[in-house]
Motif scaffolding. Structure first.
Motif, short mmCIF file in Angstrom:
data_model
loop_
_atom_site.label_atom_id
_atom_site.label_comp_id
_atom_site.label_asym_id
_atom_site.label_seq_id
_atom_site.Cartn_x
_atom_site.Cartn_y
_atom_site.Cartn_z
N UNK A 16 40.03 -9.17 -39.75
CA UNK A 16 38.95 -7.99 -40.10
C UNK A 16 38.89 -8.10 -41.81
N UNK A 17 37.87 -7.71 -42.26
CA UNK A 17 37.86 -7.75 -43.77
C UNK A 17 38.31 -6.37 -44.17
N UNK A 18 38.49 -5.45 -43.34
CA UNK A 18 38.57 -4.30 -43.59
C UNK A 18 39.49 -3.72 -42.49
N UNK A 19 40.43 -2.78 -42.99
CA UNK A 19 41.25 -2.24 -41.66
C UNK A 19 40.92 -0.78 -41.68
N UNK A 20 40.63 -0.32 -40.49
CA UNK A 20 39.92 1.14 -40.43
C UNK A 20 40.73 1.66 -39.59
N UNK A 21 41.30 3.02 -40.29
CA UNK A 21 42.48 3.73 -39.67
C UNK A 21 42.23 4.18 -38.44
N UNK A 22 41.19 4.43 -37.84
CA UNK A 22 40.66 4.80 -36.77
C UNK A 22 40.56 3.77 -35.46
N UNK A 23 40.73 2.54 -35.86
CA UNK A 23 40.43 1.40 -34.94
C UNK A 23 41.15 1.46 -33.73
N UNK A 24 40.13 1.44 -32.60
CA UNK A 24 40.85 1.30 -31.32
C UNK A 24 41.77 0.30 -31.00
N UNK A 25 41.32 -0.98 -31.69
CA UNK A 25 42.34 -2.19 -31.32
C UNK A 25 43.26 -2.24 -32.53
N UNK A 26 43.92 -1.20 -33.09
CA UNK A 26 44.86 -1.18 -34.28
C UNK A 26 46.10 -2.00 -33.72
N UNK A 27 46.26 -1.70 -32.30
CA UNK A 27 47.55 -2.22 -31.72
C UNK A 27 47.48 -3.26 -30.65
N UNK A 28 45.95 -3.86 -30.78
CA UNK A 28 45.93 -4.99 -29.89
C UNK A 28 46.41 -6.12 -30.03
N UNK A 29 47.14 -6.76 -28.94
CA UNK A 29 48.12 -7.97 -29.22
C UNK A 29 47.08 -9.23 -29.69
#
Ligand code: SF4
Length: 339
Positions: free
Chosen positions: A124-137
């Motif tokens: 991603x070009x940006x990391x959104x703190x609320x991203x539901x895939x922030x822990x996706x493998x």
């Protein structure tokens, strides 16, 4: 005969590769971001642990749309890793929407009838703190890993699939060539009727909508919908309008899917402005999502009662086509659940 190499098209308004340069140049250090905004005093609230788990990344063009000196800026709040993220919260987990259980192959998720979602990339070009895939493998689970072979074979074998969704990460972070490779393989599948792309790049890195991407989109054999993920009217500016205009010029239908986020857009003015600003740029509101309960995001949650009150106020204020549907994604459901 030796012929001279063609001159690069210096005058092209959206030269290829400009976006990769802007991507590489993204801000990655929270303290640099705060210094750019004159907010050094906020440094004590930044969590190095949160940033180590899910690094800050934000394109400079997006930073330029943040208000200087405003610690409550709604764009800043979406990207700054705060100590709030490290507080444990009941009911928040690593896989908030049941992606793991809906996996049918590497990078392929099938939850809803007639649709197959491809996790095309983890970038991603940006990391959104609320991203539901922030822990996706992502390192194990992207459809591009084996040259799309398994993902395309799964879709070909399932004649019920009519729509492919490119998601991620951000699918438009792939090169034009890689995207063309995928859609070239999908083009031979007779039961596919639609392509949908979920991407935040037209908003956070509008340079991405270059000539090659526009040509790729215009040449696809299906109607194409692109869902931008804008959460606040301040995310739009002239460069975003131009990028969205180029997408519409390629025949793409534009929708917006926002997340209701505390401190970002949880008031009637912000929500109305978002719908109206998006529409002015040719984008119809689609969904207003309740937060997916992913670990680290609890401080963004707006309770359901307040969400419904806000949504009712929005419906009373705007024309119906400017009112997104208020929904929540529940693991195991066969569609988004209206509130
Ligand atoms: S752009 Fe989308 S996938 Fe990427 S971090 Fe933001 S919300 Fe997550």
């Amino acid at each position: 005969m030796i012929t001279a190499a063609p001159e690069p098209r210096q005058s092209a308004p959206w030269p290829a590769l400009r976006w990769q340069q802007a991507w590489r140049d993204a801000v990655r250090d929270p303290r640099e971001l705060l210094a750019l905004l004159g907010l050094e005093t906020l440094a004590g609230r930044v969590s190095d642990e949160a940033a180590a788990q899910f690094p800050l990344r934000v394109p400079r063009g997006f930073v330029a749309r943040m208000r200087h000196g405003d610690p409550h800026d709604p764009l800043l709040r979406q990207v700054l890793p705060l100590d709030d993220e490290m507080r444990p919260a009941t009911g928040y987990g690593l896989d908030a929407v049941g992606d793991g259980a809906a996996r049918t192959g590497p990078g392929v998720i099938q939850k809803y009838r007639g649709r197959a979602l491809l996790v095309a990339t983890g970038s991603c070009a940006i990391n959104c703190r609320y991203c539901f895939r922030r822990h996706f493998p992502y390192s194990d689970e992207t459809a591009a890993r084996d040259g799309w072979r398994e993902a395309v074979a799964l879709i070909r074998a399932d004649t019920g699939v009519e729509e492919v969704l490119l998601s991620g990460g951000d699918p438009l972070s792939l090169s034009n060539a890689k995207l063309a490779e995928l859609t070239g393989a999908l083009a031979g599948i007779p039961h596919l009727r639609r392509l949908r792309i979920h991407s935040r790049l037209p908003v956070v890195l509008p340079e991405r909508i270059d000539d090659g991407l526009q040509a790729w989109l215009a040449g696809l054999p299906w109607p194409v919908t692109l869902v931008i993920h804008a959460n606040h009217a301040n995310e739009f500016d002239d460069t975003v309008d131009a990028a969205l205009g180029r997408l519409r010029g390629a025949g793409v239908h534009l929708l917006n899917q926002a997340v209701l986020l505390r401190g970002v857009n949880d008031d009637i003015e912000a929500l109305a402005d978002l719908s109206e600003r998006g529409f002015a740029a040719g984008v119809l509101p689609y969904y207003l999502h309740q937060l997916d309960r992913v670990a680290g995001s609890a401080h963004f949650e707006v309770d359901d009662a307040r969400a419904k009150t806000l949504h009712a106020a929005l419906a009373a204020r705007l024309s119906g086509y400017l009112v997104p549907r208020l929904v929540r994604e529940v693991a195991g459901d066969t569609g988004k659940r209206p509130l």
